[in-house]
Design a protein around this motif. Sequence first.
Motif, PDB file in Angstrom:
ATOM      1  N   PHE A   1      35.012  58.048   6.549  1.00 54.28           N
ATOM      2  CA  PHE A   1      35.351  59.194   7.386  1.00 54.28           C
ATOM      3  C   PHE A   1      35.153  60.476   6.586  1.00 54.28           C
ATOM      4  O   PHE A   1      35.499  60.522   5.403  1.00 54.28           O
ATOM      5  N   THR A   2      34.607  61.493   7.232  1.00 55.96           N
ATOM      6  CA  THR A   2      34.614  62.825   6.649  1.00 55.96           C
ATOM      7  C   THR A   2      35.820  63.541   7.228  1.00 55.96           C
ATOM      8  O   THR A   2      35.922  63.703   8.444  1.00 55.96           O
ATOM      9  N   LEU A   3      36.763  63.931   6.384  1.00 61.37           N
ATOM     10  CA  LEU A   3      38.007  64.517   6.870  1.00 61.37           C
ATOM     11  C   LEU A   3      37.799  65.959   7.323  1.00 61.37           C
ATOM     12  O   LEU A   3      37.177  66.754   6.621  1.00 61.37           O
ATOM     13  N   SER A   4      38.358  66.287   8.478  1.00 58.78           N
ATOM     14  CA  SER A   4      38.370  67.692   8.896  1.00 58.78           C
ATOM     15  C   SER A   4      39.778  68.268   8.765  1.00 58.78           C
ATOM     16  O   SER A   4      39.967  69.475   8.833  1.00 58.78           O
ATOM     17  N   GLY A   5      40.766  67.418   8.575  1.00 60.45           N
ATOM     18  CA  GLY A   5      42.133  67.902   8.390  1.00 60.45           C
ATOM     19  C   GLY A   5      43.115  66.757   8.458  1.00 60.45           C
ATOM     20  O   GLY A   5      42.733  65.620   8.727  1.00 60.45           O
ATOM     21  N   HIS A   6      44.370  67.068   8.197  1.00 62.49           N
ATOM     22  CA  HIS A   6      45.400  66.050   8.353  1.00 62.49           C
ATOM     23  C   HIS A   6      46.734  66.715   8.626  1.00 62.49           C
ATOM     24  O   HIS A   6      46.925  67.896   8.351  1.00 62.49           O
ATOM     25  N   VAL A   7      47.641  65.945   9.205  1.00 63.20           N
ATOM     26  CA  VAL A   7      49.013  66.402   9.420  1.00 63.20           C
ATOM     27  C   VAL A   7      49.914  65.433   8.702  1.00 63.20           C
ATOM     28  O   VAL A   7      49.815  64.226   8.878  1.00 63.20           O
ATOM     29  N   HIS A   8      50.766  65.933   7.845  1.00 65.44           N
ATOM     30  CA  HIS A   8      51.630  65.082   7.040  1.00 65.44           C
ATOM     31  C   HIS A   8      53.022  65.693   7.046  1.00 65.44           C
ATOM     32  O   HIS A   8      53.255  66.698   6.380  1.00 65.44           O
TER      33      HIS A   8
END
Length: 163
Positions: A128-135
Amino acid sequence: MTSVTNDFLNCFLQFMNRKGLNTTSQRCAIAAAFFDLPGHHSLEEFYQHIVRQDPGIGQTTVYRTLKLLCEAGFASEIHFSDGIARYEVAKPNSHHDHIVCLSCGKILEICNQRIEALQRELAASRDFTLSGHVHNLYGCCADCRNGVGNDKGRAAEPEDLRK
Ligand SMILES: [Zn+2]
Ligand SMILES: [Zn+2]
């Protein structure tokens, strides 16, 4: 108004012009107030803040301006477990995650480079190429554990709205 606020405001005005949107004085006042206000605020909290400065501004105008700020990349909309959308200023290169006290609603910003790197590695390992995350981390803060937490939390929120 701080110079940072001024820079943000100028960029926002450029965005509005590019989109052919009206840069009304109310929208400018809302954007400037947003850039000047640190923290994470619901529409209702931010609206109450704005109305103290200018009682003539309507909640719909505040909401639409917040949405435009998000669209332009100057604001982030964040969601915690209570389902209330909150907004914070999105500064370039200021990525962080949040730890939330479920008792008083306190929100702290956290960032750990090892966790950030681990998330990128996990995504890469699944191609996966990450575009963002919520943690988001949830728990109980020291003040609340010690019985000195403030009363400005989510438990008090419905009452605040009735004022
Ligand atoms: Zn707490
Ligand atoms: Zn934050």
